[in-house]
Design an enzyme around this catalytic site. Structure first.
Site, PDB file in Angstrom:
ATOM      1  CB  THR A  71      -0.941   0.002   1.228  1.00 23.38           C
ATOM      2  OG1 THR A  71      -1.756   1.180   1.189  1.00 23.38           O
ATOM      3  CG2 THR A  71      -0.184  -0.040   2.534  1.00 23.38           C
TER       4      THR A  71
ATOM      5  CG  HIS B 118       5.472 -11.125  17.135  1.00 22.44           C
ATOM      6  ND1 HIS B 118       6.519 -11.876  16.634  1.00 22.44           N
ATOM      7  CD2 HIS B 118       5.991 -10.470  18.213  1.00 22.44           C
ATOM      8  CE1 HIS B 118       7.598 -11.682  17.364  1.00 22.44           C
ATOM      9  NE2 HIS B 118       7.300 -10.831  18.341  1.00 22.44           N
TER      10      HIS B 118
END
Length: 424
Positions: A343, A395
């Site tokens: 993006t 994560h």
């Protein structure tokens, strides 16, 4: 004979839609192949066309209602149709010719029913639905539209009036005021401060839902770095015209970052993955989503097999997808899948941001504005065109060291375009 208008098949995994707006009114003539209504899904908007000539006899589902595949949303009957104004004039003439009301002992309920029906006939399905939701009696409204039709603004005005607090009760004979429940606060518009209520599109609602879902489900972190754009900008300056003459495509920055991302994904395969329960699905293909801003929100069409495309092919495909997105012509196939997303908030002037994951992907790269800044190179302070990069990642799947190394690899490839040509 009448023909029902059905919700067509919407595509893989899409089972329902929202009625956006009707392009025809009840009683209007329609032609085969002419758009009748716009439906909104969480991915695309599309128009349902008439399958035969005739008249839109009935609108069964109003604007804002949710409909399922195969459900009947309206009916087309045979005929040439009539202009709405002419229908209203005929109705008014019929009213003038009706006999006087029946005596009170037998006619009050009948007249009230007739007035309610007449009020409903003077309002569109969407307006009738709004009135039902707020308990508004259409027979008591004097329409401000053409031919006395009741508009959405007429109903909203009554809703605001009903929301105003009632005046305080006068004191009773014993000198104490009668206690009444606290009134609901009036809308700001009722206090002379204008507001506008705009129905959220299906796409905007879905975007909101998925972004919140992504934040709740993923252990999302963001790591940052900066990249010196000098080499890429110099290469574009020298090659831009010849590149466009030879390929017909404009040489932008997105092809460089797409190529760099593919090379980094090959070096760190867990970034090009998806978490499925207790298993990690490592993707051996590289379908890169490119975020595009439209009036209805952000969409992410996908460049398939980006590793097999050259710079010109990537630039051409991104340009075509962006045009289709802004013109509302994206298909479900254009949006399906994607293994990694890029993006570019820099086109709007963003200097730094933390992009949100496009689930079930586990990482997204954010590009930002190129800005000249002083940096130290070989012990000297020089001015260079710099861009901050951001990598948001899950994560649960990607460790911090791996995320930082991935972003450093992109930085190295952008700052050395020759290596990018060899590895991308």
């Amino acid at each position: 004979m009448p023909a029902d208008i059905h919700v067509p098949e919407l595509g893989e995994s899409v089972t329902d839609a929202t009625v956006g707006r009707w392009l025809k009114k009840e009683g209007e003539a329609v032609k085969a192949g002419e758009p009748l209504v716009e439906l909104e899904t969480d991915k695309i908007n599309f128009e349902v066309e008439a399958e035969q000539d005739g008249v839109l006899q009935k609108i069964a589902k109003g604007e804002g209602e949710t409909v399922n595949v195969g459900e009947v949303i309206g009916t087309i009957a045979e005929g040439d149709g009539a202009q709405p104004a002419a229908e209203e004039e005929t109705a008014e003439a019929q009213e003038r010719e009706e006999p006087e009301a029946a005596p009170a002992e037998i006619g009050e309920a009948t007249n009230g029913h007739r007035e309610a029906e007449e009020g409903a006939r003077r309002a569109s399905p969407a307006v009738r639905k709004l009135a039902r939701e707020y308990g508004v009696d259409l027979s008591e409204i004097e329409g401000s539209g053409s031919g006395g039709r009741i508009t959405r603004e007429d109903v909203e005005r009554v809703i605001r009036e009903q929301a105003r607090p009632a005046p305080e009760e006068a004191p009773q004979a014993d000198g104490h005021a009668e206690t009444a429940p606290a009134p609901r606060p009036a809308p700001a518009a009722a206090e002379g401060r204008p507001e506008e209520r705009v129905r959220l599109s299906r796409r905007r609602l879905t975007i909101a839902q998925r972004l919140v879902q992504s934040q709740h489900e993923a252990a999302m972190l963001t790591t940052f770095n900066e990249v010196d754009m000098s080499a890429v900008m110099e290469l574009r300056r020298r090659r831009r015209e010849s590149f466009q003459e030879r390929t017909g495509a404009r040489l932008g920055f997105m092809s460089f970052f797409t190529k760099a991302s593919v090379a980094a994904l090959k070096a760190f395969p867990q970034v090009n993955a998806e978490l499925d329960g207790n298993e990690l699905v490592l993707k051996k293909y590289y379908d890169i989503g490119v975020a595009v801003s439209t009036d209805e929100g952000l969409v992410v069409p996908v460049v398939r097999d980006a590793d097999r495309k050259n710079f010109a092919e990537i630039e051409q495909e991104i340009a075509e997808l962006a045009t289709k997105a802004r013109e509302g012509r994206l298909t479900l196939e254009d949006l399906r899948g994607g293994t990694f997303t890029i993006t570019n908030g820099g086109i709007f002037g963003s200097l730094m941001s933390t992009p949100i994951l496009t689930t079930p992907q586990v990482a997204i790269l954010g590009m930002h504005k190129i800005q000249e800044r002083p940096v130290v190179v070989d012990g000297e302070v020089v001015v260079r065109p710099m861009m901050y990069l951001a990598l948001s990642y899950d994560h649960r799947v990607i460790d911090g060291a791996e995320a930082v190394s991935f972003l450093v690899r992109i930085k190295e490839l952008i700052e050395d375009p020759e290596a990018l040509l060899l590895e991308g």
